[in-house]
Enzyme design. Sequence first.
Site, PDB file in Angstrom:
ATOM      1  N   ASP A  64       0.953  -1.601   0.069  1.00 15.88           N
ATOM      2  CA  ASP A  64       0.165  -0.114  -0.097  1.00 15.88           C
ATOM      3  C   ASP A  64       0.893   1.148  -0.440  1.00 15.88           C
ATOM      4  O   ASP A  64       1.880   1.560   0.970  1.00 15.88           O
ATOM      5  CB  ASP A  64      -0.805   0.018   1.092  1.00 15.88           C
ATOM      6  N   SER A 143      -2.948  13.873 -14.442  1.00 14.36           N
ATOM      7  CA  SER A 143      -4.142  13.790 -14.981  1.00 14.36           C
ATOM      8  C   SER A 143      -4.149  15.625 -16.184  1.00 14.36           C
ATOM      9  O   SER A 143      -3.754  16.193 -14.827  1.00 14.36           O
ATOM     10  CB  SER A 143      -4.777  13.612 -13.639  1.00 14.36           C
ATOM     11  N   TYR A 156     -10.282  15.045  -6.786  1.00 18.21           N
ATOM     12  CA  TYR A 156      -9.587  14.707  -7.684  1.00 18.21           C
ATOM     13  C   TYR A 156      -8.505  15.348  -8.055  1.00 18.21           C
ATOM     14  O   TYR A 156      -6.663  15.125  -8.723  1.00 18.21           O
ATOM     15  CB  TYR A 156     -10.119  13.755  -8.929  1.00 18.21           C
ATOM     16  N   LYS A 160      -4.277  15.865  -8.133  1.00 17.30           N
ATOM     17  CA  LYS A 160      -3.648  15.908  -9.420  1.00 17.30           C
ATOM     18  C   LYS A 160      -3.422  16.524  -9.859  1.00 17.30           C
ATOM     19  O   LYS A 160      -1.513  16.826 -10.093  1.00 17.30           O
ATOM     20  CB  LYS A 160      -4.652  15.607 -10.484  1.00 17.30           C
TER      21      LYS A 160
END
Length: 254
Positions: A64, A143, A156, A160
């Site tokens: 992880d 992204s 998100y 990013k």
Amino acid sequence: MRAGRSGARVALVTGGGGGIGSAVARRLADEGAAVAVVDRDDAAETVARGIRADGGHAEAFLCDVSDEEEVLALVKEVVGRLGGITDVCCVAGSIRRGTVQDLSLEDWHRSFADNVDSVFLVCRAVLPLMERAGHGSIVTVASGWGLRAGEKAAAYCTAKAGVVMLTQAMALDHSPAGIRVNCVAPGDTRTPMLAREARQLGQSDAEFLAEAADRPLGRIGTPEDIAAAVAFLAGPDADFVTGSVLSVDGGGSI
């Protein structure tokens, strides 16, 4: 092409069992690297086994990468089994769609743990090895939404964007040691994560994919599209490239 003790590049790929990560692992193996395929589950072994079946060198590692102790143990194990680490590709990540009002604090923290903390922890653990060697390459995967916001993706997009800034900060800090740090910013890419997005938004796969393909090149990306960009930035052809963010999105950010 610089090498570890084993005589070959050794690439650590996080999220290596996923859609983009597995394509990156295969591409780097095809280019002659020994690949540490890292993921939270047995998908890592499936990918590594496939690479070995095709004549490449890969080993699976369970980790992880948002957990500091696990990351430290991972790096030690990779060095012990593969002889060093010359390249790091931080592909692991997750997406939780929603506005600020939709998201729980747990969603917010998990998004940063998966997308930003993982990059920080892996790079912090590997950088001393690269500094001692006097060279190294790190490629992060952010992204297009780390460069320009999208709807219903507050956590998100923010996470990013953090990956982009972390990449450029590391490029500044560690270039004197001969370490290059670059970023790939994909657009929508045909992976299981994209299908999960559709479910989070209550859309059918067909509807979601049709919307995602509405870009100048008229299609969504493939994992291999992203892997090609990662391989370029990681490899010797990009030896004078650091701190760059390469959009691979079919023109979606134009």
